[in-house]
Design a protein around this motif. Structure first.
Motif, PDB file in Angstrom:
ATOM      1  N   PHE A  92     -34.002  17.397  30.116  1.00 26.69           N
ATOM      2  CA  PHE A  92     -34.254  18.774  30.910  1.00 26.69           C
ATOM      3  C   PHE A  92     -35.515  19.203  30.610  1.00 26.69           C
ATOM      4  N   GLU A  93     -36.277  19.955  31.613  1.00 28.23           N
ATOM      5  CA  GLU A  93     -37.796  20.126  31.507  1.00 28.23           C
ATOM      6  C   GLU A  93     -37.704  21.508  31.810  1.00 28.23           C
ATOM      7  N   PHE A  94     -38.507  22.446  30.910  1.00 29.06           N
ATOM      8  CA  PHE A  94     -38.732  23.832  31.215  1.00 29.06           C
ATOM      9  C   PHE A  94     -40.228  24.272  31.144  1.00 29.06           C
ATOM     10  N   SER A  95     -40.798  25.121  31.978  1.00 27.65           N
ATOM     11  CA  SER A  95     -42.001  25.747  31.746  1.00 27.65           C
ATOM     12  C   SER A  95     -41.767  27.199  31.352  1.00 27.65           C
ATOM     13  N   CYS A  96     -42.220  27.528  30.217  1.00 25.89           N
ATOM     14  CA  CYS A  96     -41.803  28.917  29.804  1.00 25.89           C
ATOM     15  C   CYS A  96     -42.834  29.416  28.653  1.00 25.89           C
ATOM     16  N   GLU A  97     -42.732  30.725  28.231  1.00 22.79           N
ATOM     17  CA  GLU A  97     -43.502  31.378  27.356  1.00 22.79           C
ATOM     18  C   GLU A  97     -42.759  30.954  26.149  1.00 22.79           C
ATOM     19  N   SER A  98     -43.600  31.077  24.804  1.00 20.06           N
ATOM     20  CA  SER A  98     -42.999  30.657  23.663  1.00 20.06           C
ATOM     21  C   SER A  98     -41.779  31.491  23.011  1.00 20.06           C
ATOM     22  N   ARG A  99     -41.604  32.701  23.552  1.00 22.72           N
ATOM     23  CA  ARG A  99     -40.538  33.433  23.099  1.00 22.72           C
ATOM     24  C   ARG A  99     -39.329  33.076  23.787  1.00 22.72           C
ATOM     25  N   HIS A 100     -39.183  32.338  24.736  1.00 24.22           N
ATOM     26  CA  HIS A 100     -38.139  31.787  25.528  1.00 24.22           C
ATOM     27  C   HIS A 100     -37.623  30.651  25.056  1.00 24.22           C
ATOM     28  N   VAL A 101     -38.427  29.843  24.212  1.00 22.50           N
ATOM     29  CA  VAL A 101     -38.065  28.505  23.635  1.00 22.50           C
ATOM     30  C   VAL A 101     -36.716  28.449  22.625  1.00 22.50           C
ATOM     31  N   PRO A 102     -36.599  29.162  21.602  1.00 27.45           N
ATOM     32  CA  PRO A 102     -35.363  29.199  21.002  1.00 27.45           C
ATOM     33  C   PRO A 102     -34.063  29.341  21.932  1.00 27.45           C
ATOM     34  N   GLU A 103     -33.990  30.484  22.847  1.00 22.48           N
ATOM     35  CA  GLU A 103     -32.967  30.688  23.649  1.00 22.48           C
ATOM     36  C   GLU A 103     -32.540  29.591  24.454  1.00 22.48           C
ATOM     37  N   ILE A 104     -33.591  28.801  25.269  1.00 25.41           N
ATOM     38  CA  ILE A 104     -33.429  27.734  25.862  1.00 25.41           C
ATOM     39  C   ILE A 104     -32.695  26.675  25.398  1.00 25.41           C
ATOM     40  N   VAL A 105     -33.469  26.198  24.167  1.00 29.27           N
ATOM     41  CA  VAL A 105     -32.878  25.210  23.430  1.00 29.27           C
ATOM     42  C   VAL A 105     -31.636  25.391  22.734  1.00 29.27           C
ATOM     43  N   SER A 106     -31.356  26.892  22.388  1.00 29.04           N
ATOM     44  CA  SER A 106     -29.991  27.044  21.709  1.00 29.04           C
ATOM     45  C   SER A 106     -28.952  27.002  22.755  1.00 29.04           C
ATOM     46  N   THR A 107     -29.325  27.543  24.077  1.00 28.76           N
ATOM     47  CA  THR A 107     -28.318  27.420  25.109  1.00 28.76           C
ATOM     48  C   THR A 107     -27.842  25.812  25.295  1.00 28.76           C
ATOM     49  N   GLN A 152     -31.966  26.379  12.416  1.00 31.15           N
ATOM     50  CA  GLN A 152     -33.090  26.221  11.451  1.00 31.15           C
ATOM     51  C   GLN A 152     -34.126  25.080  12.343  1.00 31.15           C
ATOM     52  N   GLU A 153     -33.540  24.015  12.517  1.00 33.03           N
ATOM     53  CA  GLU A 153     -34.268  22.879  13.434  1.00 33.03           C
ATOM     54  C   GLU A 153     -35.054  23.396  14.646  1.00 33.03           C
ATOM     55  N   ILE A 154     -34.132  24.369  15.179  1.00 35.56           N
ATOM     56  CA  ILE A 154     -34.762  24.940  16.392  1.00 35.56           C
ATOM     57  C   ILE A 154     -35.790  25.909  16.390  1.00 35.56           C
ATOM     58  N   ILE A 155     -35.756  26.722  15.371  1.00 38.43           N
ATOM     59  CA  ILE A 155     -36.837  27.701  14.894  1.00 38.43           C
ATOM     60  C   ILE A 155     -37.953  26.937  14.292  1.00 38.43           C
ATOM     61  N   ALA A 156     -37.836  25.737  13.620  1.00 38.28           N
ATOM     62  CA  ALA A 156     -39.157  24.997  13.176  1.00 38.28           C
ATOM     63  C   ALA A 156     -39.743  24.431  14.343  1.00 38.28           C
ATOM     64  N   PHE A 157     -39.043  23.923  15.384  1.00 38.68           N
ATOM     65  CA  PHE A 157     -39.730  23.247  16.554  1.00 38.68           C
ATOM     66  C   PHE A 157     -40.500  24.351  17.225  1.00 38.68           C
ATOM     67  N   SER A 158     -39.968  25.567  17.426  1.00 39.72           N
ATOM     68  CA  SER A 158     -40.542  26.658  18.187  1.00 39.72           C
ATOM     69  C   SER A 158     -41.733  27.104  17.485  1.00 39.72           C
ATOM     70  N   GLU A 159     -41.948  27.254  16.119  1.00 38.14           N
ATOM     71  CA  GLU A 159     -42.979  27.659  15.357  1.00 38.14           C
ATOM     72  C   GLU A 159     -43.872  26.581  15.559  1.00 38.14           C
ATOM     73  N   GLY A 160     -43.714  25.345  15.565  1.00 40.91           N
ATOM     74  CA  GLY A 160     -44.636  24.117  15.783  1.00 40.91           C
ATOM     75  C   GLY A 160     -45.039  23.972  17.181  1.00 40.91           C
ATOM     76  N   LEU A 161     -44.548  24.402  18.135  1.00 40.26           N
ATOM     77  CA  LEU A 161     -44.821  24.202  19.385  1.00 40.26           C
ATOM     78  C   LEU A 161     -45.756  25.167  19.780  1.00 40.26           C
TER      79      LEU A 161
END
Length: 221
Positions: free
Chosen positions: A8-23, A80-89
């Motif tokens: 799945f591919e998404f173009s978004c702002e950084s604030r959207h990342v945790p919610e997209i991946v979590s969903t 915790q994995e999603i948050i780490a990914f979002s920060e590194g991204l």
């Protein structure tokens, strides 16, 4: 056996990342999790399966509500994995995070302490970060992402409804080769979350996996 995969591919702002991946990941885990397996006292090869609870979560930056399993342990491990990914991204332009399901093949060799993990399903999310200049653009993106996320969730449900391979539990002794046993209230299929940032696989998941391998090796002896 080759693991089936979905991207799945998404173009978004950084604030959207945790919610997209979590969903996406929590939607998948709903379909890949059973209630806790408990052996019957009078029949070691038989077991009862507990129930699984669910709850709704509203996104803060998207117009979307998703469902996740009621398990604090599972939520903590995934998030915790999603948050780490979002920060590194934030330091990279385009990267991927994957949710992989696998079975564990126990080795019988006396001097080989590692079990072999065999993936059977991999779900990957590819993120491209955007930088928008005004609130009008952000609102348009919010609406488009919300629609796209709903489309991807429906796609996941359609895929799950199709008959396809999932590991089957033949007897109680196979439980830890198919299902996670560390959660007290649920029994998801064995899974791991990993991601790449500038071509480097996250070390947290790899380290966690190695700890489990050592633990499993000791239990096999």
């Amino acid at each position: 056996m080759n693991a089936r995969s979905q991207l799945f591919e998404f173009s978004c702002e950084s604030r959207h990342v945790p919610e997209i991946v979590s969903t996406i990941f929590h939607t998948i885990l709903i379909h890949r999790t059973a209630g806790k397996h408990t052996p019957k006292v009078d029949s070691p090869n038989a077991y009862t399966i507990g129930s699984v609870g669910f709850s709704d979560l509203d996104c803060d930056f998207l117009d979307y509500t998703y469902v996740q399993i009621n398990s604090n342990e599972l939520t903590q491990r995934v998030n915790q994995e999603i948050i780490a990914f979002s920060e590194g991204l934030k330091a990279a332009e385009c990267n991927k995070i994957s949710l992989e399901f696998y079975t564990r093949k126990k080795r019988n060799w006396p001097l080989n302490f590692q079990s072999e993990n065999i993936p059977w399903e991999i779900w990957t999310i590819k993120i491209e970060l955007m930088q928008l200049s005004n609130e009008n653009e952000r609102q348009v993106l919010r609406e488009k992402l919300s629609d796209l996320l709903g489309e991807k969730v429906r796609q996941i449900i359609d895929i799950m409804d199709k008959p396809d391979y999932t590991p089957k539990l033949q007897n109680q002794s196979q439980l830890d080769t198919i299902y996670e046993s560390e959660f007290k209230d649920i029994q998801p299929y064995l899974f791991r979350i990993y991601y790449s940032l500038d071509g480097t696989v996250n070390q947290v998941s790899v380290g966690t996996t190695m700890k489990r391998i050592i633990k499993d090796a000791l239990s096999f002896g």
